[in-house]
Design a protein around this motif. Structure first.
Motif, PDB file in Angstrom:
ATOM      1  N   PRO A  45       7.570  -5.968   9.914  1.00 15.91           N
ATOM      2  CA  PRO A  45       7.378  -6.731  11.298  1.00 15.91           C
ATOM      3  C   PRO A  45       6.390  -6.087  12.042  1.00 15.91           C
ATOM      4  O   PRO A  45       5.566  -6.728  13.157  1.00 15.91           O
ATOM      5  N   THR A  46       6.493  -4.552  12.386  1.00 13.90           N
ATOM      6  CA  THR A  46       5.788  -3.867  13.393  1.00 13.90           C
ATOM      7  C   THR A  46       4.947  -2.823  12.705  1.00 13.90           C
ATOM      8  O   THR A  46       5.396  -2.438  11.817  1.00 13.90           O
ATOM      9  N   LEU A  47       3.940  -2.525  13.470  1.00 13.66           N
ATOM     10  CA  LEU A  47       2.995  -1.296  13.177  1.00 13.66           C
ATOM     11  C   LEU A  47       4.156  -0.091  13.067  1.00 13.66           C
ATOM     12  O   LEU A  47       3.886   0.859  12.452  1.00 13.66           O
ATOM     13  N   TYR A  76       3.184   3.955  18.478  1.00 14.58           N
ATOM     14  CA  TYR A  76       2.636   2.951  18.069  1.00 14.58           C
ATOM     15  C   TYR A  76       2.889   1.733  18.833  1.00 14.58           C
ATOM     16  O   TYR A  76       3.113   0.646  18.376  1.00 14.58           O
ATOM     17  N   ALA A  77       3.109   1.896  20.272  1.00 13.82           N
ATOM     18  CA  ALA A  77       3.313   1.028  21.176  1.00 13.82           C
ATOM     19  C   ALA A  77       2.316  -0.091  21.324  1.00 13.82           C
ATOM     20  O   ALA A  77       2.594  -1.104  21.963  1.00 13.82           O
ATOM     21  N   PHE A  78       1.072  -0.086  20.744  1.00 17.31           N
ATOM     22  CA  PHE A  78       0.275  -1.069  20.893  1.00 17.31           C
ATOM     23  C   PHE A  78      -0.293  -1.618  19.661  1.00 17.31           C
ATOM     24  O   PHE A  78      -0.238  -0.650  18.600  1.00 17.31           O
ATOM     25  N   ASP A  79      -0.709  -2.907  19.292  1.00 13.93           N
ATOM     26  CA  ASP A  79      -0.995  -3.290  17.965  1.00 13.93           C
ATOM     27  C   ASP A  79      -2.294  -2.739  17.340  1.00 13.93           C
ATOM     28  O   ASP A  79      -3.241  -2.411  18.213  1.00 13.93           O
ATOM     29  N   ALA A  80      -2.415  -3.026  16.074  1.00 15.50           N
ATOM     30  CA  ALA A  80      -3.818  -2.994  15.430  1.00 15.50           C
ATOM     31  C   ALA A  80      -4.091  -4.222  14.672  1.00 15.50           C
ATOM     32  O   ALA A  80      -3.673  -4.239  13.627  1.00 15.50           O
ATOM     33  N   PRO A  81      -4.500  -5.282  15.491  1.00 14.23           N
ATOM     34  CA  PRO A  81      -4.596  -6.534  14.675  1.00 14.23           C
ATOM     35  C   PRO A  81      -5.762  -6.418  13.718  1.00 14.23           C
ATOM     36  O   PRO A  81      -6.986  -5.772  13.907  1.00 14.23           O
ATOM     37  N   ASP A 105      -6.293   7.359  19.495  1.00 14.66           N
ATOM     38  CA  ASP A 105      -5.002   7.099  20.492  1.00 14.66           C
ATOM     39  C   ASP A 105      -3.792   7.099  19.542  1.00 14.66           C
ATOM     40  O   ASP A 105      -2.825   7.611  20.208  1.00 14.66           O
ATOM     41  N   TYR A 106      -3.571   6.529  18.448  1.00 21.25           N
ATOM     42  CA  TYR A 106      -2.491   6.419  17.597  1.00 21.25           C
ATOM     43  C   TYR A 106      -1.983   7.715  17.411  1.00 21.25           C
ATOM     44  O   TYR A 106      -0.921   8.273  17.429  1.00 21.25           O
ATOM     45  N   ALA A 228      -2.039  -3.378   7.682  1.00 23.36           N
ATOM     46  CA  ALA A 228      -3.078  -4.222   7.578  1.00 23.36           C
ATOM     47  C   ALA A 228      -2.926  -4.814   5.900  1.00 23.36           C
ATOM     48  O   ALA A 228      -2.982  -6.035   5.629  1.00 23.36           O
ATOM     49  N   SER A 229      -2.924  -3.777   5.341  1.00 24.73           N
ATOM     50  CA  SER A 229      -3.387  -4.367   3.660  1.00 24.73           C
ATOM     51  C   SER A 229      -2.000  -5.093   3.370  1.00 24.73           C
ATOM     52  O   SER A 229      -2.069  -5.872   2.444  1.00 24.73           O
ATOM     53  N   ALA A 230      -0.795  -4.635   3.444  1.00 21.94           N
ATOM     54  CA  ALA A 230       0.585  -5.103   3.166  1.00 21.94           C
ATOM     55  C   ALA A 230       0.606  -6.441   3.577  1.00 21.94           C
ATOM     56  O   ALA A 230       0.957  -7.395   2.917  1.00 21.94           O
ATOM     57  N   ARG A 231       0.353  -6.825   4.913  1.00 27.66           N
ATOM     58  CA  ARG A 231       0.230  -8.097   5.308  1.00 27.66           C
ATOM     59  C   ARG A 231      -0.675  -8.867   4.477  1.00 27.66           C
ATOM     60  O   ARG A 231      -0.587  -9.933   4.114  1.00 27.66           O
TER      61      ARG A 231
END
Length: 432
Positions: A45-47, A76-81, A105-106, A228-231
């Motif tokens: 569910p999350t990065l 990873y407190a911010f997303d990578a949409p 940043d990550y 990203a690739s898994a989703r």
């Protein structure tokens, strides 16, 4: 798990020691002695959760193992949409939503939280030496700013970064110092490697790196590719390819490592600017460093990519296998300008110059009839390059809030010659 040098002349190291050292004693880059295979590639569910799953095998023998979940949550407190682009079902993987509006940043935040835990109240300060072509230094400065036990020395090529990038390097103060080097990024990188390999200096100062030569930068960058690739794979059944803007090759090397671990990643294509050492190699020539050229995509102005030896090592030194797995293209400044100008209408986004190289590579693939699913990797926010981007798109590009906060602070940097000994003296004379 043990980690070995790409040059094969240093003893195997634990993860903790490799993180602390930055560079192997023989001047090589640390790589895993073996690449673990993911048993489960279902999307999480999350990065942060994806990062934890991906990194866990590497931390199995580390003092940091039990803290890994907390470290990932912090880094990873911010997303990578993964955003759809206008047109033919293409995507952009947006990696610029962190505090300095760049993909670095990550990994910089992950490295900072890892080294802080390893430091754990030690009385001796650690000096982080970082060479930057524009974005790395700001990300490292933000990640280590105000952390007890750390000082940061940033080296950047004078006049070869955007004005806002320069401000983002110089606006920190306290435990962060920025130096304008009278040379190219390759000069900055050479100077950093020279002091890190200096046994005498390291006997007097605790030094490490936060450049992409650091294992602590490489491993965390796998997370957003795997996520990203898994989703995408779960939703479509297809493997998503990535077009990665690259200069020093660390981000692309992370994509290749995640792919080797079993993440459902499709083909990988490197998008370079006029600095074409990599396109020449992937086109069949022997690898040879090139003199650095200044371009609009300045963060990729690298003539001697450090991570090439790491990428080559991942493929066992087999050039044919590496060239079969990865491709590379070069994009000149005129094409970057035209791609930025046309991108809002054609793709529905305003790209930075680096992302524009990937967009052009995508356009060329589609023009040749390539129907595979691709995502361009959007590595930086276009507002960092307003003097280039805004005249081309015809309107202002407001900086995101975190970048605006950086730009509002006063900035100060110092001059430094492009000389290894000048940096040695600077570090040797620093308060200890």
């Amino acid at each position: 798990m043990n980690f070995v040098s790409t040059r094969g002349h240093a003893p195997a190291s634990s993860l903790d020691d490799a993180l602390a050292a930055g560079l192997a004693p023989d001047g090589g880059l640390y790589v895993p002695a073996a690449i673990p295979t993911l048993e489960d590639v279902a999307p999480l569910p999350t990065l942060a959760a994806t990062a934890q799953r991906l990194l866990a095998p590497y931390f199995a023998g580390s003092r940091l193992r039990d803290a890994l979940a907390a470290m990932c949550a912090e880094a990873y407190a911010f997303d990578a949409p993964l955003r759809p682009l206008a047109g033919d079902g293409d995507h952009a993987l947006e990696l610029f939503h962190g505090p300095t509006a760049a993909f670095k940043d990550y990994a910089a935040r992950f490295l900072a939280t890892a080294l802080a835990r390893l430091h754990d109240g030690d009385d001796e300060d650690t000096e982080i030496v970082v060479a930057t072509s524009g974005d790395t230094g700001a990300a490292v400065a933000a990640a280590f700013h105000g952390r007890p036990g750390f000082r940061v020395t940033i080296l950047y090529p004078e006049g070869r970064v955007s004005p806002r990038q320069a401000h983002g390097l110089e606006c920190w103060g306290d435990n962060v110092r920025a130096f304008r080097v009278a040379g190219s990024f390759d000069d900055c990188q050479r100077m950093a490697k020279a002091v890190l390999a200096d046994a005498g200096l390291r006997a007097r100062r605790r030094l490490t790196s936060a450049n992409s030569i650091s294992l602590g930068r490489l491993l965390p960058q796998m997370a957003y590719y795997a996520h990203a690739s898994a989703r995408f794979h779960a939703e479509t059944g297809a493997r998503l390819g990535f077009i990665v803007p690259t200069g020093n090759l660390g981000n692309a090397c992370a994509a290749a490592l995640a792919q080797r671990m079993g993440a459902p990643i499709g083909p990988i294509l490197l998008a370079c600017n006029a600095n074409d050492a990599l396109p020449r190699y992937f086109g069949g020539e022997d690898y040879a460093a090139q003199p650095t050229r200044a371009t609009l995509a300045n963060a990729m102005d690298v003539g001697a990519p450090s991570n090439f030896e790491r990428l080559r090592h991942l493929f066992g030194g087999n050039d044919a296998a590496l060239r079969a797995a990865i491709g590379a293209v070069s994009v000149d400044d005129a094409t970057i300008r035209e791609t930025i100008r046309s991108a809002p209408a054609r793709h529905g986004i305003v790209p930075c110059p680096h992302t524009a190289t990937a967009l052009h590579a995508l356009e060329a693939l589609r023009a040749r009839g390539d129907a595979r699913p691709w995502a361009v990797v959007a590595t930086a926010h276009p507002a960092k390059f307003e003097t280039i981007v805004e005249p081309l798109v015809g309107h202002a590009v407001p900086p995101p809030p975190a970048l605006a906060e950086c730009l509002a602070r006063p900035a100060r940097g110092d001059d430094l010659p492009a000389d290894d000994d000048a940096l040695r003296r600077l570090l040797a004379d620093a308060p200890g």
